[in-house]
Design an enzyme around this catalytic site. Structure first.
Site, PDB file in Angstrom:
ATOM      1  CG  HIS A  67     -14.860  14.273  18.876  1.00  0.00           C
ATOM      2  ND1 HIS A  67     -15.299  13.292  19.733  1.00  0.00           N
ATOM      3  CD2 HIS A  67     -15.369  13.944  17.656  1.00  0.00           C
ATOM      4  CE1 HIS A  67     -16.026  12.403  19.074  1.00  0.00           C
ATOM      5  NE2 HIS A  67     -16.084  12.782  17.807  1.00  0.00           N
ATOM      6  CG  HIS A  69     -17.573  14.258  14.761  1.00  0.00           C
ATOM      7  ND1 HIS A  69     -16.758  13.160  14.646  1.00  0.00           N
ATOM      8  CD2 HIS A  69     -17.227  15.092  13.736  1.00  0.00           C
ATOM      9  CE1 HIS A  69     -15.952  13.317  13.599  1.00  0.00           C
ATOM     10  NE2 HIS A  69     -16.219  14.483  13.042  1.00  0.00           N
ATOM     11  CG  ASP A  71     -21.836  11.320  17.018  1.00  0.00           C
ATOM     12  OD1 ASP A  71     -21.166  12.115  16.350  1.00  0.00           O
ATOM     13  OD2 ASP A  71     -21.362  10.257  17.474  1.00  0.00           O
ATOM     14  CG  HIS A  72     -19.436  12.847  20.426  1.00  0.00           C
ATOM     15  ND1 HIS A  72     -18.888  11.947  21.301  1.00  0.00           N
ATOM     16  CD2 HIS A  72     -19.412  12.243  19.211  1.00  0.00           C
ATOM     17  CE1 HIS A  72     -18.546  10.847  20.647  1.00  0.00           C
ATOM     18  NE2 HIS A  72     -18.856  11.004  19.377  1.00  0.00           N
TER      19      HIS A  72
END
Length: 259
Positions: A67, A69, A71-72
């Site tokens: 997804h 976000h 932090d990904h």
């Protein structure tokens, strides 16, 4: 150093611990045992040492994101530059050099069959990846849809509790797969985990209903949060308010529908 999480996935923990990321983002290296290449799932933050370690794990065929976000996905562009691998996710804005993935698509790479399962709720573009070899499924990468500990935030602006509950029911029907979350440790038995998540969500909805009876139907999300999440860590108070906003929207829609 990567650690084996299942027969088809190793995890390399990104150095971004925090209240919302737990120990950090789990970047997964997916491959058939003995394969010469890997698929990277969720490159994580734009951290040079972490990205170099991912690139050094072997030729990278593909980079997938669960997804949108930060932090990904923040490291996606640099990892693509280091490896030449395309980046694919459900949202075209986070794809590089390739088309978006689609619900139900099966990707064959690094000797593994990777089935895409759309699981909106945490965000609209959230997906999970079922890993299989020779037709036998044994593990599922769940991104932030299911965490190794704690519960998932229904994230503004596009999170939806109705979608999330439906996604949990979809996952529940897949049986006792091993859960490989983007934060926290692996979990056994996807079906049992989904049962627990669903029960928790419905308990929270009951608590919100009770708060509204006491505070009045027009109570703000902040006021409801004070009651329902009275012991929340101030560092994640904003996330609790987001969840309450999602719960209030869900209850409002349910009431309108006469449910």
């Amino acid at each position: 150093m990567s650690e084996q999480s299942s027969a088809l996935a190793r995890v390399l923990l990104a150095p971004n611990p925090g209240p919302m990321t737990l120990d950090g983002t789990n970047s997964y290296l997916v491959s058939e045992p003995g394969a010469s290449s890997v698929v990277v799932v969720d490159p994580g933050p734009d951290d040079p040492r972490h990205l170099q370690a991912l690139a050094a794990a072997g030729p990278v065929d593909l980079i997938l994101v669960t997804h949108r976000h930060h932090d990904h996905t923040a490291g996606s562009a640099e990892l693509a530059r280091l490896t030449g691998a395309p980046v694919r996710g459900l949202d075209p804005a986070f794809c590089i050099g390739a088309d978006p993935i689609t619900d139900g698509e099966v990707i064959n790479a690094a000797g593994v069959h990777i089935r895409v399962v759309a699981t909106p709720g945490h965000t609209a573009d959230s997906v999970c990846f079922v890993l299989a070899q020779d037709g036998a499924s044994g593990a599922i990468l769940t991104g932030d849809t299911i965490l190794g500990r704690g519960t998932t935030v229904i994230a503004a602006p596009d999170g939806s509790l109705a979608d999330y509950l439906n996604s949990l029911m979809t996952l529940r029907g897949m049986g006792p797969l091993t859960v490989l979350p983007a934060h926290g440790e692996p979990l056994l038995d996807l079906e049992a985990i989904c049962d627990g998540y669903l029960a928790h969500r419905h308990r929270r909805l009951d608590e919100v209903r009770a708060a509204l009876r006491n505070l009045g139907p027009d109570a703000s999300a902040a006021a409801v949060t004070d009651v329902v999440y009275s012991d929340i860590d101030p560092a994640v108070r904003f996330a609790a308010e987001q969840s309450v906003e999602a719960q209030l929207a869900y209850l409002s829609a349910t009431d309108r529908a006469g449910g």
